[in-house]
Design an enzyme around this catalytic site. Structure first.
Site, short mmCIF file in Angstrom:
data_model
loop_
_atom_site.label_atom_id
_atom_site.label_comp_id
_atom_site.label_asym_id
_atom_site.label_seq_id
_atom_site.Cartn_x
_atom_site.Cartn_y
_atom_site.Cartn_z
N GLU A 1 4.87 1.08 1.07
CA GLU A 1 6.05 0.93 1.40
C GLU A 1 7.27 1.50 0.43
O GLU A 1 7.34 0.73 -0.58
CB GLU A 1 6.14 -0.70 1.73
CG GLU A 1 5.49 -0.95 3.03
CD GLU A 1 4.17 -1.09 3.10
OE1 GLU A 1 3.58 -0.78 1.81
OE2 GLU A 1 3.58 -1.55 3.94
N CYS B 1 0.64 -1.12 0.09
CA CYS B 1 -0.15 0.02 -0.21
C CYS B 1 0.78 1.28 0.18
O CYS B 1 0.63 2.22 -0.49
CB CYS B 1 -0.86 -0.12 1.43
SG CYS B 1 -0.06 -0.20 2.71
#
Lengths: 84, 897
Positions: B503, B501
């Site tokens: 990183e 999502c």
């Protein structure tokens, strides 16, 4: 005589565990409902010579490896139809 | 800050807040709504009626082959098992598809990987389940609530069993599921990891930490890979046969020479990729079979075309954009089949595929319309992906999402804007075919042209929640710092992208020559970042400070007494630091052991040969074959509730002495006089109900609610926020991964703020027991950000975001506030303002909260409704109630100024 359900038919394309697509009738059908006259048996361990049932829903392949009757065998090189 | 009007006579805790006057009396829909092509509309309609389904094919054939090779070299045994599984997967091609292949033959299929972990799907009576419960490995499962709608099979019905809370399994396949899981007892990564993590001196403490859900889940056997950026380069450049030839040459070079592991690695790659080759050819054969039987001429031609493409890519590099897209999708799915993975991101696909796209457009074999149809088909394939893992992981953390993040924008190798026309079409297809996957992120940079920014604003206004807006420069700074010891350069840092999502992941540029032109395409070069120490609920850590190491929910002692009297605020902060350090230390040691078990038992083969520089080094990812290995991190959840609680303690207890710590604990024990969230069936603060004794605690509760809150540009609480962030980001480096690399901070929430709130009593900031924490890490606690967006931005950027792998800020804006061209401009200005202050990430729900309330009451009317939860967009009907309540409760901005 074994019931001919859609899930055992070559023309059945599973969408999910409940239902699938009939490639002949071009409609969605329920997996466990009775098939039609165009029913062609699909390759599954249950219909193979090498399969031996050891308990409900479990068996062996060639008396060695564990397998299960409802395993599709379209890609299994050793599949061999039971005498029908 | 305006007095928080507590309605003494009203029995709810009124905290819902709108910033600005709501202009429209009626519920306002979303301004922009587009439709996919007819072909993809049909595929999506079928998807909406499809249930998550378990197939036992892959785990059966994998286990069968693995057991046959007892005693062989582990990575060879692993590759042979992978090959056998791929080779035997039943091919499935659904009518109307242009891109084919999936994890299983079901449209939304997945399967358990008992070689990693098997306890969570075993029946409650089974000893595997009881052992896992005792070790605290299933505590998160017990406090997770699933959304009952959409494709989730949350209850068994007829011939179908519900497994792990979401997946349907045919009853006749339960015996083989149990037999296969039991075959791996004491052989799985979970079991072997558990055996050796008990050798950590503080292991017992770790079990109590897990049972009290201070930490959400273990790392080594849950999601051992993922939240990384895949690399499609080698199959695109060399094709499958090219990779096989390369490895065979290398085998000749290294056979018999020192560092013998290289020999087994190259042989494992050959074996593994042969399995993928068969898998592709089986689909070509199935397409031929279907073509022969097909009466409809158009569909027959399409099957024949699919067969031809599959035959070609089974050995050779791509000729066309469609070949290249099919290769990327095939290898993406292959990696997801190799391991339990969440967040395997395609990265900058528009930059990767541009050479083939431009070529086809120039020679007229492709049009914008045909590109759009292919991109929409790609969106459906990504959306059909399911990840099978435990309820606590898939439900409590992931909400059923798979986090395939496609990034656009950013800079190229030479530091110029990387935006291109294909990325504009990727944005357009994300509007016409609005689905949760792939989610989009725009890597915002001042060098980006205005058209891609305005197109991204248009996409944001559809209400899908994507693209997320990411600060390219802040991210590059983090990448430069974090990987400097591994030779990171500025040029290489420009190739970064987002794994999972949110990183930030290191990448590299590699050359492609097409028709005499040279292109440098970006791709992932860093290993998984879904690893290290998972989600620590920091408000729960503070709770343990107040209760001196005891968990008031379970009555169990988690830590020895901290030894402080808590007579001063400084003592509270020191005791918190002590308990937090102890938590990170013991979890890091135990998870390192689990990861070591993972790399010994199930070394990654497919993901390794894709990831630079494993092929050139002759080492898999678990042996640090990747170029960048400093990827383990420490995740937290509830940071804003921690800071708000510390501010309340400092002001109310220690400075103004309005009540004592003992009185506060008493109020917390009694949930400030409110019924428990479970009893009320609501998990945000807006709908809690008072109990008859509420009056007794009303004063203390009001003082806690009125204490300074983060998100209002108030130095009192923002100073505490800055101290927490600076301390946390620095302390992570004191702990090292099994690769002897320092850990770093990772600040997202995904959906953990639901279950972690569920296990935490009321807190000093006025939050009630069992209710959800603030989401993300820079989002204000719902209803407490009252001074407008720019005040929120100032609070969020009072510290240096480049010190953390990420930060996350969710905002909810009413559609009327961004209406029309002028509204779009205002939204872009708002985003720029945050980016220019150094904010790392911001994303938006453009929605009317009343529509969400209606959707909660009438889910059937809203099957296609999507919302942004944290770093992901999900179907509303598949979300659990705690997360739905929290999204409804978020402050609604009626204006952006």
């Amino acid at each position: 005589m074994e019931k001919k359900t859609h899930i055992d038919c070559e023309e059945y394309l599973a969408i999910d565990v409940f239902k699938g697509f009939c490639n002949v009738k071009k409609t969605t059908v329920m997996a466990d409902e009775e098939g039609c006259d165009d029913f062609t048996q699909v390759k599954k361990c249950r219909f193979c010579k090498h399969y031996n049932e050891t308990e409900e829903h479990l068996g062996t392949c060639m008396n060695e490896a564990v397998t299960y009757p409802d395993l599709l065998a379209k890609t299994c090189d050793s599949f061999n139809w039971l005498d029908r | 800050m305006p007095d928080n009007k507590m309605n003494d006579d009203v029995d709810e805790c009124g905290l819902f807040f709108q910033y600005g006057e709501r202009k429209s009396k009626d519920v306002k829909g979303r301004e922009i709504e587009k439709k996919p092509s007819q072909r993809v509309q049909k595929i999506r309609d079928l998807y909406f009626k499809t249930s998550s389904s378990v197939s036992m094919e892959f785990p059966h054939w994998y286990t069968r082959r693995w057991m046959e090779l007892e005693g062989d070299i582990p990575i060879i045994r692993r590759a042979e098992a992978i090959k056998s599984a791929f080779k035997h997967l039943t091919p499935a091609i659904f009518p109307g598809e242009l891109l084919v292949m999936g994890k299983t033959h079901y449209l939304r299929g997945s399967y358990p990987m008992p070689w990693l972990s098997g306890s969570y799907f075993m029946s409650k009576e089974d000893d595997m389940y009881k052992e896992a419960l005792e070790a605290g490995k299933l505590s998160a499962d017990e406090v997770t609530k699933w959304g009952a709608g959409g494709g989730n099979v949350t209850e068994s019905v007829g011939n179908i069993l519900s497994v792990a809370g979401k997946f349907g399994l045919r009853k006749e396949e339960l015996p083989i599921l149990i037999r296969t899981a039991k075959a791996w007892k004491n052989r799985s990564v979970e079991d072997i990891g558990s055996r050796y993590e008990k050798m950590v001196p503080e292991y017992k403490e770790k079990e109590s930490i897990m049972r009290s859900v201070i930490c959400m889940f273990d790392s080594g056997y849950t999601l051992p890979q993922g939240r990384e950026v895949i690399n499609y380069y080698y199959p695109l450049k060399y094709g499958i046969d090219g990779i096989i030839d390369y490895c065979k040459d290398k085998i000749g070079e290294v056979a018999g020479k020192p560092d013998m592991d290289r020999l087994y690695f190259y042989q494992a790659v050959v074996i593994g990729i042969e399995g993928i080759k068969s898998w592709i050819l089986n689909h070509a054969k199935e397409a031929r079979r279907l073509a022969e039987k097909e009466h409809d001429e158009k569909q027959r031609k399409e099957y024949a075309e699919i067969a031809e493409i599959m035959e070609w890519i089974s050995s050779k590099p791509p000729r066309t954009f469609r070949d290249a897209l099919q290769i990327c999708w095939t290898f993406h799915t292959a990696v997801l089949n190799e391991d339990c993975i969440s967040g395997m991101s395609p990265g900058r696909l528009g930059a990767i595929l541009y050479p083939w796209w431009k070529n086809d457009m120039d020679n007229g074999t492709l049009t914008k319309e045909s590109t759009m149809e292919l991109l929409e088909c790609m969106r459906m394939k990504f959306t059909e992906l399911d990840c099978f893992a435990s309820m606590g992981v898939v439900g409590g953390v992931l909400s059923g999402n798979t986090f395939n993040n496609l990034c656009i924008g950013g800079l190229d190798k030479n530091g110029q804007s990387s935006a291109n026309e294909l990325e504009m079409l990727i944005l357009e297809s994300a509007m016409t075919c609005a689905t949760p996957q792939p989610t989009l992120s725009i890597l915002y940079d001042e060098k980006l042209p205005e058209d891609i920014l305005m197109k991204s604003v248009e996409c944001t206004k559809t209400g899908t929640g994507y693209p997320a807006w990411i600060n390219n420069q802040t991210a590059m700074e983090f990448i430069m710092n974090n990987y400097q010891d591994e030779g990171m350069t500025l040029e290489e840092a420009r190739s970064w992208s987002i794994g999972g999502c949110l990183e930030s992941s290191a990448g590299t540029w590699l050359p492609i020559d097409l028709d005499g032109k040279e292109y440098w395409i970006p791709g992932g070069a860093g290993t998984a970042t879904s690893v290290g120490v998972h989600f620590i609920g920091v408000p729960k850590s503070l709770e343990l400070v107040l209760y001196d190491g005891m968990d008031p929910r379970t009555g169990e002692r988690v830590f020895p007494s901290h030894g402080y009297k808590l007579d001063t605020y400084e003592e509270v902060w020191e005791a918190f630091q002590k308990y937090f350090r102890e938590t990170v230390k013991v979890l890091c040691l135990c998870n390192n052991i689990q990861h070591d078990a993972w790399r010994k038992i199930t070394p990654p083969v497919i993901n390794s040969f894709l990831k630079p520089d494993c092929l050139t080094n002759g080492k898999d990812i678990g042996q640090m074959g990747s170029r960048y290995n400093t990827t383990f991190n420490v995740e937290t959840c509830g940071g804003v509730n921690l800071v708000n609680s510390l501010a309340s303690l400092k002001k109310n207890v220690y400075e103004e002495k309005l009540f004592t710590l003992a009185e506060l604990k008493n109020a917390i024990d009694n949930n400030f006089g409110y019924k428990h969230a479970d009893e009320v069936g609501s998990y945000s603060l807006t709908e809690q109900k008072k109990s008859p004794e509420a009056k007794k605690w009303a004063r203390i509760h009001k003082l806690c609610l009125n204490a300074p809150k983060y998100g209002n540009d108030d130095p009192y609480v923002d100073d505490i926020f800055e101290k927490w962030e600076s301390w946390f980001c620095d302390m992570c480096h004191d702990y090292t991964s099994l690769y002897d690399k320092p850990l770093y901070a990772c600040q997202i929430s995904v959906s953990t703020h639901g279950p972690m709130g569920a296990v935490t009593l009321a807190s000093a900031d006025g939050r009630l027991s069992g209710t959800t924490f603030a989401d993300a890490s820079m989002s204000a606690y719902p209803g407490t950000d009252r001074n407008g967006p720019y005040a929120l931005f100032n609070s969020a950027t009072c510290w240096d975001h480049s010190k953390s792998q990420n930060t996350q800020l969710n905002m909810k804006i009413h559609p009327s506030a961004v209406e029309g061209r002028e509204g779009a401009r205002k939204l872009l200005e708002l985003i720029r303002a945050y980016m220019r202050r150094g904010g790392f990430h911001v994303q938006f729900n453009i929605v009317d909260s009343r529509m969400l309330k209606d959707a909660q009451a009438n889910p059937d009317k809203f099957r296609g409704l999507m919302v942004r939860v944290a770093g992901f967009t999900q179907y509303w009907v598949e979300l659990g109630k705690p997360i739905q309540d929290e999204i409804i409760a978020r402050t609604e901005y009626e204006k952006t100024g």
